[in-house]
Write an enzyme that holds these catalytic residues in place. Sequence first.
Site, mmCIF file in Angstrom:
data_model
loop_
_atom_site.group_PDB
_atom_site.id
_atom_site.type_symbol
_atom_site.label_atom_id
_atom_site.label_comp_id
_atom_site.label_asym_id
_atom_site.label_seq_id
_atom_site.Cartn_x
_atom_site.Cartn_y
_atom_site.Cartn_z
ATOM 1 C CG HIS A 8 -0.143 -0.032 2.529
ATOM 2 N ND1 HIS A 8 0.432 1.091 3.093
ATOM 3 C CD2 HIS A 8 0.172 -1.067 3.342
ATOM 4 C CE1 HIS A 8 1.052 0.754 4.202
ATOM 5 N NE2 HIS A 8 0.917 -0.555 4.379
ATOM 6 C CD GLU A 86 2.678 -5.151 8.160
ATOM 7 O OE1 GLU A 86 3.013 -6.350 7.968
ATOM 8 O OE2 GLU A 86 3.302 -4.193 7.676
#
Length: 248
Positions: A8, A86
């Site tokens: 991202h 994550e």
Amino acid sequence: MKVVFLRHGESIWNRENRFTGWTDVDLSSRGIEEAENAARLLKEEGFEFDVAFCSVLKRAIRTLWIVLDKMDRMWIPVEKSWRLNERHYGALQGLNKSEMAKKYGEEQVLLWRRSYDIVPPRLENDDPRHPRFDPRYRSLPADELPAAESLKDTLERTVPYWKERIFPAILSGQKVLVSAHGNSIRALIKYIENMSEKEIVGLNIPTGFPLVYDLDEQGNKLACYYLGDLEEIEKAQHRVAAQGKASS
């Protein structure tokens, strides 16, 4: 067969140098620009995706939205999974990495950030930051929800998803984009390349640069490369590596 991994764009907590993990932080203005630039790079190289896979965290989702919008591919199927999230940084989430380096030492912070099997301090079960209080994980068994994770733990949830969902799509001939996070991508790369625990410590994934892997039919790497200016990519990788250093 190709697959594109995209970390991202810069998030607000990336900018503030905080441990983010599963905290649902949005993109910074720079992160939006990075996502737009990623779309431009992919278009220039002629990529056209058939399906995308994404975590359930908004920084990866918004990055994917921006890329697909700029590429006029908003219509393709998108599969979201917490398994691409994550790494969970436990009680470190929200804390400044440089301040932690001053308090505990750069070596300890490096172990928390980049080691393979060391788990950071865990969240207590009654901590409001614990994922069991987050509605997006309500359907998951409580014992699957981490209070903190090592990279090894992250690999153990991402690799089965790769085998069951992502790689079969690649093998079927679909052009696949994976919008995820630094450590979930590191975990997948460790698996694909059969990296050692020592090798993975030095792997830094910059935000917003598409990473292309060319694979054989067994999923082994034939080649890999970033799209973008090599000097800018190296600078971005160095910035990631420096995040756990004590500021002067």
